[in-house]
Design a protein around this motif. Structure first.
Motif, PDB file in Angstrom:
ATOM      1  N   CYS A  95      71.371 -22.652  34.299  1.00 14.29           N
ATOM      2  CA  CYS A  95      72.603 -22.160  33.677  1.00 14.29           C
ATOM      3  C   CYS A  95      72.335 -21.804  32.211  1.00 14.29           C
ATOM      4  O   CYS A  95      71.606 -22.505  31.511  1.00 14.29           O
ATOM      5  N   HIS A  96      72.926 -20.731  31.769  1.00 12.73           N
ATOM      6  CA  HIS A  96      72.780 -20.269  30.382  1.00 12.73           C
ATOM      7  C   HIS A  96      73.376 -21.268  29.386  1.00 12.73           C
ATOM      8  O   HIS A  96      72.950 -21.332  28.234  1.00 12.73           O
ATOM      9  N   TYR A  97      74.361 -22.065  29.831  1.00 15.54           N
ATOM     10  CA  TYR A  97      75.088 -22.946  28.922  1.00 15.54           C
ATOM     11  C   TYR A  97      74.716 -24.420  29.024  1.00 15.54           C
ATOM     12  O   TYR A  97      75.081 -25.203  28.157  1.00 15.54           O
ATOM     13  N   CYS A  98      74.052 -24.828  30.115  1.00 18.73           N
ATOM     14  CA  CYS A  98      73.716 -26.243  30.278  1.00 18.73           C
ATOM     15  C   CYS A  98      72.413 -26.374  31.066  1.00 18.73           C
ATOM     16  O   CYS A  98      71.761 -25.378  31.377  1.00 18.73           O
ATOM     17  N   ASP A  99      72.046 -27.589  31.411  1.00 20.27           N
ATOM     18  CA  ASP A  99      70.772 -27.846  32.088  1.00 20.27           C
ATOM     19  C   ASP A  99      70.866 -27.797  33.608  1.00 20.27           C
ATOM     20  O   ASP A  99      69.863 -28.014  34.290  1.00 20.27           O
ATOM     21  N   ARG A 100      72.039 -27.525  34.144  1.00 23.15           N
ATOM     22  CA  ARG A 100      72.190 -27.493  35.606  1.00 23.15           C
ATOM     23  C   ARG A 100      71.596 -26.214  36.191  1.00 23.15           C
ATOM     24  O   ARG A 100      71.414 -25.219  35.492  1.00 23.15           O
ATOM     25  N   ASP A 101      71.342 -26.268  37.503  1.00 20.94           N
ATOM     26  CA  ASP A 101      70.879 -25.072  38.210  1.00 20.94           C
ATOM     27  C   ASP A 101      71.996 -24.037  38.234  1.00 20.94           C
ATOM     28  O   ASP A 101      73.174 -24.384  38.352  1.00 20.94           O
ATOM     29  N   ALA A 102      71.621 -22.785  38.155  1.00 22.45           N
ATOM     30  CA  ALA A 102      72.600 -21.691  38.213  1.00 22.45           C
ATOM     31  C   ALA A 102      73.050 -21.474  39.650  1.00 22.45           C
ATOM     32  O   ALA A 102      72.235 -21.461  40.570  1.00 22.45           O
ATOM     33  N   ASP A 103      74.354 -21.333  39.845  1.00 17.98           N
ATOM     34  CA  ASP A 103      74.926 -21.011  41.146  1.00 17.98           C
ATOM     35  C   ASP A 103      75.164 -19.516  41.281  1.00 17.98           C
ATOM     36  O   ASP A 103      75.248 -18.993  42.385  1.00 17.98           O
ATOM     37  N   VAL A 104      75.284 -18.837  40.136  1.00 14.49           N
ATOM     38  CA  VAL A 104      75.535 -17.398  40.100  1.00 14.49           C
ATOM     39  C   VAL A 104      74.587 -16.783  39.080  1.00 14.49           C
ATOM     40  O   VAL A 104      74.397 -17.335  37.997  1.00 14.49           O
ATOM     41  N   ALA A 105      73.995 -15.657  39.433  1.00 16.40           N
ATOM     42  CA  ALA A 105      73.147 -14.930  38.488  1.00 16.40           C
ATOM     43  C   ALA A 105      73.629 -13.482  38.420  1.00 16.40           C
ATOM     44  O   ALA A 105      73.924 -12.875  39.448  1.00 16.40           O
ATOM     45  N   VAL A 106      73.737 -12.973  37.209  1.00 12.41           N
ATOM     46  CA  VAL A 106      74.194 -11.601  36.991  1.00 12.41           C
ATOM     47  C   VAL A 106      73.102 -10.869  36.229  1.00 12.41           C
ATOM     48  O   VAL A 106      72.557 -11.389  35.254  1.00 12.41           O
ATOM     49  N   GLU A 107      72.794  -9.662  36.680  1.00 13.25           N
ATOM     50  CA  GLU A 107      71.752  -8.863  36.044  1.00 13.25           C
ATOM     51  C   GLU A 107      72.340  -7.560  35.533  1.00 13.25           C
ATOM     52  O   GLU A 107      73.157  -6.921  36.186  1.00 13.25           O
ATOM     53  N   LYS A 108      71.955  -7.204  34.310  1.00 14.58           N
ATOM     54  CA  LYS A 108      72.350  -5.919  33.741  1.00 14.58           C
ATOM     55  C   LYS A 108      71.221  -5.440  32.848  1.00 14.58           C
ATOM     56  O   LYS A 108      70.725  -6.200  32.005  1.00 14.58           O
ATOM     57  N   ASP A 109      70.824  -4.215  33.051  1.00 17.53           N
ATOM     58  CA  ASP A 109      69.771  -3.604  32.233  1.00 17.53           C
ATOM     59  C   ASP A 109      68.502  -4.457  32.183  1.00 17.53           C
ATOM     60  O   ASP A 109      67.857  -4.586  31.151  1.00 17.53           O
ATOM     61  N   GLY A 110      68.166  -5.080  33.305  1.00 17.53           N
ATOM     62  CA  GLY A 110      66.943  -5.862  33.395  1.00 17.53           C
ATOM     63  C   GLY A 110      67.036  -7.274  32.854  1.00 17.53           C
ATOM     64  O   GLY A 110      66.056  -8.018  32.878  1.00 17.53           O
ATOM     65  N   VAL A 111      68.191  -7.674  32.353  1.00 17.02           N
ATOM     66  CA  VAL A 111      68.386  -9.031  31.831  1.00 17.02           C
ATOM     67  C   VAL A 111      69.247  -9.802  32.828  1.00 17.02           C
ATOM     68  O   VAL A 111      70.332  -9.350  33.205  1.00 17.02           O
ATOM     69  N   THR A 112      68.758 -10.973  33.273  1.00 17.59           N
ATOM     70  CA  THR A 112      69.490 -11.802  34.225  1.00 17.59           C
ATOM     71  C   THR A 112      69.963 -13.071  33.531  1.00 17.59           C
ATOM     72  O   THR A 112      69.188 -13.726  32.835  1.00 17.59           O
ATOM     73  N   VAL A 113      71.230 -13.409  33.732  1.00 17.07           N
ATOM     74  CA  VAL A 113      71.822 -14.614  33.165  1.00 17.07           C
ATOM     75  C   VAL A 113      72.404 -15.428  34.310  1.00 17.07           C
ATOM     76  O   VAL A 113      73.120 -14.892  35.158  1.00 17.07           O
ATOM     77  N   GLY A 114      72.084 -16.706  34.338  1.00 23.11           N
ATOM     78  CA  GLY A 114      72.590 -17.591  35.375  1.00 23.11           C
ATOM     79  C   GLY A 114      73.663 -18.518  34.842  1.00 23.11           C
ATOM     80  O   GLY A 114      73.643 -18.901  33.667  1.00 23.11           O
ATOM     81  N   LEU A 115      74.619 -18.859  35.700  1.00 23.46           N
ATOM     82  CA  LEU A 115      75.693 -19.792  35.344  1.00 23.46           C
ATOM     83  C   LEU A 115      75.888 -20.801  36.463  1.00 23.46           C
ATOM     84  O   LEU A 115      75.856 -20.434  37.643  1.00 23.46           O
TER      85      LEU A 115
END
Length: 54
Positions: A3-23
């Protein structure tokens, strides 16, 4: 992916312009709630010509 905000595993990942962010689920829900309360979502629905969203 972490996750972008904490230490947990991401359940959702969003990609835009080659950058992926997990939440994790909690942070995903928080961000969606914030978006629902903002004018940004209204602008998206206008762009998509969606009817019946409030």
């Amino acid at each position: 992916m972490q996750c972008h905000y904490c230490d947990r595993d991401a359940d959702v990942a969003v990609e835009k312009d080659g950058v992926t962010v997990g939440l994790c689920e909690d942070h995903f829900r928080e961000r969606m709630s914030e978006l629902a309360d903002s004018e940004w979502l209204e602008g998206v629905s206008d762009d998509l010509d969606v009817e019946g969203i409030e």
